[in-house]
Design a protein around this motif. Structure first.
Motif, PDB file in Angstrom:
ATOM      1  N   SER A 107       3.818   2.200   1.764  1.00  0.00           N
ATOM      2  CA  SER A 107       2.735   3.185   1.787  1.00  0.00           C
ATOM      3  C   SER A 107       1.955   3.253   0.473  1.00  0.00           C
ATOM      4  O   SER A 107       0.932   3.910   0.413  1.00  0.00           O
ATOM      5  CB  SER A 107       3.282   4.567   2.145  1.00  0.00           C
ATOM      6  OG  SER A 107       4.255   4.964   1.204  1.00  0.00           O
ATOM      7  N   PRO A 124      -0.395   1.774  -2.791  1.00  0.00           N
ATOM      8  CA  PRO A 124      -1.512   0.825  -2.894  1.00  0.00           C
ATOM      9  C   PRO A 124      -1.046  -0.547  -3.407  1.00  0.00           C
ATOM     10  O   PRO A 124      -0.040  -0.645  -4.122  1.00  0.00           O
ATOM     11  CB  PRO A 124      -2.470   1.492  -3.877  1.00  0.00           C
ATOM     12  CG  PRO A 124      -1.692   2.537  -4.568  1.00  0.00           C
ATOM     13  CD  PRO A 124      -0.520   2.897  -3.708  1.00  0.00           C
ATOM     14  N   ALA A 179      -3.619  -5.511   1.040  1.00  0.00           N
ATOM     15  CA  ALA A 179      -3.881  -4.193   1.628  1.00  0.00           C
ATOM     16  C   ALA A 179      -3.550  -4.257   3.113  1.00  0.00           C
ATOM     17  O   ALA A 179      -3.791  -5.265   3.781  1.00  0.00           O
ATOM     18  CB  ALA A 179      -5.331  -3.807   1.413  1.00  0.00           C
ATOM     19  N   GLY A 200      -3.781  -1.372   6.220  1.00  0.00           N
ATOM     20  CA  GLY A 200      -4.053   0.013   6.606  1.00  0.00           C
ATOM     21  C   GLY A 200      -4.300   0.843   5.356  1.00  0.00           C
ATOM     22  O   GLY A 200      -5.065   0.454   4.478  1.00  0.00           O
ATOM     23  N   SER A 201      -3.594   1.957   5.244  1.00  0.00           N
ATOM     24  CA  SER A 201      -3.741   2.806   4.054  1.00  0.00           C
ATOM     25  C   SER A 201      -2.729   2.442   2.974  1.00  0.00           C
ATOM     26  O   SER A 201      -2.637   3.122   1.950  1.00  0.00           O
ATOM     27  CB  SER A 201      -3.583   4.280   4.436  1.00  0.00           C
ATOM     28  OG  SER A 201      -2.286   4.496   4.971  1.00  0.00           O
ATOM     29  N   GLY A 202      -1.953   1.389   3.178  1.00  0.00           N
ATOM     30  CA  GLY A 202      -0.939   0.987   2.202  1.00  0.00           C
ATOM     31  C   GLY A 202      -0.992  -0.491   1.897  1.00  0.00           C
ATOM     32  O   GLY A 202      -2.068  -1.063   1.713  1.00  0.00           O
TER      33      GLY A 202
END
Length: 148
Positions: free
Chosen positions: A15, A17, A95, A97-99
């Motif tokens: 999750s 970056p 990258a 999705g959001s993670g």
């Protein structure tokens, strides 16, 4: 088929970056803090380290890893390995999705005499051992990234 050759791939969805994941993965000397099976890391110099690894099975593997490629822009960390295992390992961080998705690829030849002798009956167990080690590594890294 070469009985002493293993190819592994693990995918770690995380999750955090990509830059944070990459930063943790490039600090090999910190692996024992979050990856239980990486028991010891001794830095030789800025690009080389000796690792002692032990998973579920009762044997240690000692490998010298030498940086072969470090490319933060591409998200790639690659090492050449010698010792109980000869070959290479590569992290590719992207990258997702959001993670982040951390992909681990490895191609090794086993040199440790016990593992060579047990190549045929032990192969499924050795592969399971590796999967368990990678699962623990992903969990450990996720917890470390959440704490930072």
């Amino acid at each position: 088929m070469d009985l002493h050759r293993y190819r592994f791939r693990s995918l770690w969805p995380l999750s955090a970056p990509p830059a944070a994941v990459y930063a943790e993965l490039e600090r090999v000397e910190d692996y024992p803090r979050w990856w239980p099976q990486v028991r010891e890391v001794a830095r030789v110099d800025g690009t080389t380290a000796v690792l002692r690894i032990r998973s579920l099975l009762p044997y240690d593997l000692t490998v010298t890893v030498r940086e072969a490629r470090r490319d933060p822009r591409a998200g790639v960390l690659e090492t050449a390995m010698t010792g109980d295992l000869d070959g290479w390992a590569r992290w590719t961080v992207t990258a997702h999705g959001s993670g982040t998705l951390a992909r681990y690829d490895q191609l090794v030849y086993v040199n440790k005499p016990l593992l060579r002798r047990l190549a045929v009956p032990g192969r499924p167990v050795f592969r399971l051992n590796h999967r368990l080690m990678m699962r623990a590594g992903r969990r450990g890294l996720a917890l470390r990234l959440a704490a930072v």
